[in-house]
Design an enzyme around this catalytic site. Structure first.
Site, PDB file in Angstrom:
ATOM      1  N   LYS A   9       0.823  -1.203   0.000  1.00  0.00           N
ATOM      2  CA  LYS A   9       0.000   0.000   0.000  1.00  0.00           C
ATOM      3  C   LYS A   9       0.863   1.262   0.000  1.00  0.00           C
ATOM      4  O   LYS A   9       2.083   1.187   0.191  1.00  0.00           O
ATOM      5  CB  LYS A   9      -0.919  -0.008   1.227  1.00  0.00           C
ATOM      6  CG  LYS A   9      -1.898  -1.180   1.239  1.00  0.00           C
ATOM      7  CD  LYS A   9      -2.709  -1.175   2.522  1.00  0.00           C
ATOM      8  CE  LYS A   9      -3.644  -2.349   2.611  1.00  0.00           C
ATOM      9  NZ  LYS A   9      -4.424  -2.335   3.866  1.00  0.00           N
ATOM     10  N   PHE A  57     -16.124   2.406   6.884  1.00  0.00           N
ATOM     11  CA  PHE A  57     -14.728   2.693   6.560  1.00  0.00           C
ATOM     12  C   PHE A  57     -14.406   2.557   5.074  1.00  0.00           C
ATOM     13  O   PHE A  57     -13.261   2.765   4.665  1.00  0.00           O
ATOM     14  CB  PHE A  57     -13.782   1.806   7.388  1.00  0.00           C
ATOM     15  CG  PHE A  57     -14.054   0.329   7.268  1.00  0.00           C
ATOM     16  CD1 PHE A  57     -13.559  -0.421   6.205  1.00  0.00           C
ATOM     17  CD2 PHE A  57     -14.805  -0.318   8.240  1.00  0.00           C
ATOM     18  CE1 PHE A  57     -13.804  -1.778   6.100  1.00  0.00           C
ATOM     19  CE2 PHE A  57     -15.051  -1.688   8.154  1.00  0.00           C
ATOM     20  CZ  PHE A  57     -14.550  -2.421   7.082  1.00  0.00           C
ATOM     21  N   ARG A  85      -0.513 -14.860   4.327  1.00  0.00           N
ATOM     22  CA  ARG A  85      -1.255 -14.224   5.432  1.00  0.00           C
ATOM     23  C   ARG A  85      -0.450 -14.288   6.730  1.00  0.00           C
ATOM     24  O   ARG A  85      -0.459 -13.354   7.518  1.00  0.00           O
ATOM     25  CB  ARG A  85      -2.616 -14.892   5.619  1.00  0.00           C
ATOM     26  CG  ARG A  85      -3.544 -14.795   4.415  1.00  0.00           C
ATOM     27  CD  ARG A  85      -4.078 -13.432   4.157  1.00  0.00           C
ATOM     28  NE  ARG A  85      -4.976 -13.029   5.223  1.00  0.00           N
ATOM     29  CZ  ARG A  85      -5.569 -11.861   5.274  1.00  0.00           C
ATOM     30  NH1 ARG A  85      -5.370 -10.964   4.337  1.00  0.00           N
ATOM     31  NH2 ARG A  85      -6.362 -11.548   6.278  1.00  0.00           N
ATOM     32  N   THR A  91      -4.292  -7.993  10.782  1.00  0.00           N
ATOM     33  CA  THR A  91      -4.692  -6.723  10.176  1.00  0.00           C
ATOM     34  C   THR A  91      -4.285  -5.531  11.037  1.00  0.00           C
ATOM     35  O   THR A  91      -3.811  -4.527  10.521  1.00  0.00           O
ATOM     36  CB  THR A  91      -6.217  -6.706   9.942  1.00  0.00           C
ATOM     37  OG1 THR A  91      -6.556  -7.819   9.107  1.00  0.00           O
ATOM     38  CG2 THR A  91      -6.661  -5.425   9.282  1.00  0.00           C
ATOM     39  N   ARG A 102       3.550  -6.733   9.307  1.00  0.00           N
ATOM     40  CA  ARG A 102       2.814  -5.737  10.098  1.00  0.00           C
ATOM     41  C   ARG A 102       3.327  -5.661  11.529  1.00  0.00           C
ATOM     42  O   ARG A 102       3.340  -4.590  12.127  1.00  0.00           O
ATOM     43  CB  ARG A 102       1.324  -6.043  10.066  1.00  0.00           C
ATOM     44  CG  ARG A 102       0.706  -5.783   8.693  1.00  0.00           C
ATOM     45  CD  ARG A 102      -0.733  -6.207   8.648  1.00  0.00           C
ATOM     46  NE  ARG A 102      -1.359  -5.876   7.375  1.00  0.00           N
ATOM     47  CZ  ARG A 102      -2.424  -6.483   6.904  1.00  0.00           C
ATOM     48  NH1 ARG A 102      -3.009  -7.456   7.599  1.00  0.00           N
ATOM     49  NH2 ARG A 102      -2.945  -6.137   5.746  1.00  0.00           N
ATOM     50  N   ASN A 112      -1.451  -0.169   7.511  1.00  0.00           N
ATOM     51  CA  ASN A 112      -0.927  -1.496   7.796  1.00  0.00           C
ATOM     52  C   ASN A 112      -0.114  -2.111   6.657  1.00  0.00           C
ATOM     53  O   ASN A 112       0.070  -3.316   6.588  1.00  0.00           O
ATOM     54  CB  ASN A 112      -2.035  -2.433   8.279  1.00  0.00           C
ATOM     55  CG  ASN A 112      -3.080  -2.711   7.225  1.00  0.00           C
ATOM     56  OD1 ASN A 112      -2.939  -2.347   6.067  1.00  0.00           O
ATOM     57  ND2 ASN A 112      -4.152  -3.362   7.641  1.00  0.00           N
ATOM     58  N   HIS A 115      -1.685  -5.478   1.555  1.00  0.00           N
ATOM     59  CA  HIS A 115      -2.922  -6.251   1.412  1.00  0.00           C
ATOM     60  C   HIS A 115      -2.543  -7.636   0.901  1.00  0.00           C
ATOM     61  O   HIS A 115      -1.661  -7.770   0.057  1.00  0.00           O
ATOM     62  CB  HIS A 115      -3.872  -5.590   0.395  1.00  0.00           C
ATOM     63  CG  HIS A 115      -4.961  -6.526  -0.041  1.00  0.00           C
ATOM     64  ND1 HIS A 115      -6.107  -6.707   0.694  1.00  0.00           N
ATOM     65  CD2 HIS A 115      -5.044  -7.356  -1.107  1.00  0.00           C
ATOM     66  CE1 HIS A 115      -6.867  -7.604   0.077  1.00  0.00           C
ATOM     67  NE2 HIS A 115      -6.244  -8.010  -1.011  1.00  0.00           N
ATOM     68  N   GLU A 126      -9.121 -11.198  -7.246  1.00  0.00           N
ATOM     69  CA  GLU A 126      -8.246 -10.022  -7.173  1.00  0.00           C
ATOM     70  C   GLU A 126      -7.186 -10.033  -8.261  1.00  0.00           C
ATOM     71  O   GLU A 126      -6.883  -8.986  -8.846  1.00  0.00           O
ATOM     72  CB  GLU A 126      -7.617  -9.934  -5.777  1.00  0.00           C
ATOM     73  CG  GLU A 126      -8.641  -9.595  -4.713  1.00  0.00           C
ATOM     74  CD  GLU A 126      -8.102  -9.600  -3.305  1.00  0.00           C
ATOM     75  OE1 GLU A 126      -8.788  -9.046  -2.418  1.00  0.00           O
ATOM     76  OE2 GLU A 126      -7.002 -10.146  -3.052  1.00  0.00           O
TER      77      GLU A 126
END
Length: 149
Positions: A9, A57, A85, A91, A102, A112, A115, A126
């Site tokens: 991100k 959000f 993951r 998260t 993270r 964070n 993704h 995706e």
């Protein structure tokens, strides 16, 4: 081989963590088959986060992912969705384990860093959203026999 979608991100890009993050997946033994550095359009962001459209959000997610460049990636390997993951971590960086992306670099839930697809079906959706089939490279690294029986 299973594939997953990951996106570093804007906060991860701005903080100069792209190389560190990519390195973690390479070191694990996964194969990079797609990579893009792009500014995300509002349309793509809204499609990507469509599952959250009715949540309060949603607008913030769209605003943030479009606020700066993103590194979009497709990784391949045995169990890559679940393993990615774990590498990414929870998260909320405050509850993410040390040693995860993270846990090591995250500060708060709104920033964070990365993704990752949460399931194989999500990953397929995706990947198709972010990449055309001809943008993905089917190849096998020379190290593959050393990683898999």
């Amino acid at each position: 081989m299973e594939r997953t979608f990951l996106a570093i991100k804007p906060d991860g890009v701005q903080r100069g963590l792209v190389g560190e993050i990519i390195s973690r997946f390479e070191t694990k033994g996964f194969t990079l088959v797609g990579l893009k550095f792009l500014n995300v359009s509002r349309e793509l962001a809204e499609q990507h986060y469509a599952v959250h459209r009715q949540r309060p959000f949603f607008a913030g997610l769209v605003e943030f992912i479009t606020s700066g460049p993103v590194v979009a990636m497709v990784w391949e390997g045995d169990g890559v969705v679940a393993s990615a993951r774990k590498i990414i971590g929870a998260t909320n960086p405050l509850t993410a384990e040390p040693g995860t992306i993270r846990g090591d670099f995250g500060i708060n839930i709104g920033r964070n860093l990365i993704h990752g697809s949460d399931a194989s079906e999500t990953a397929k959706h995706e990947i198709a959203l972010w990449f055309r089939e001809e943008e993905l490279v089917n190849w096998q690294p020379h190290i593959t026999p050393w990683l898999h029986e």
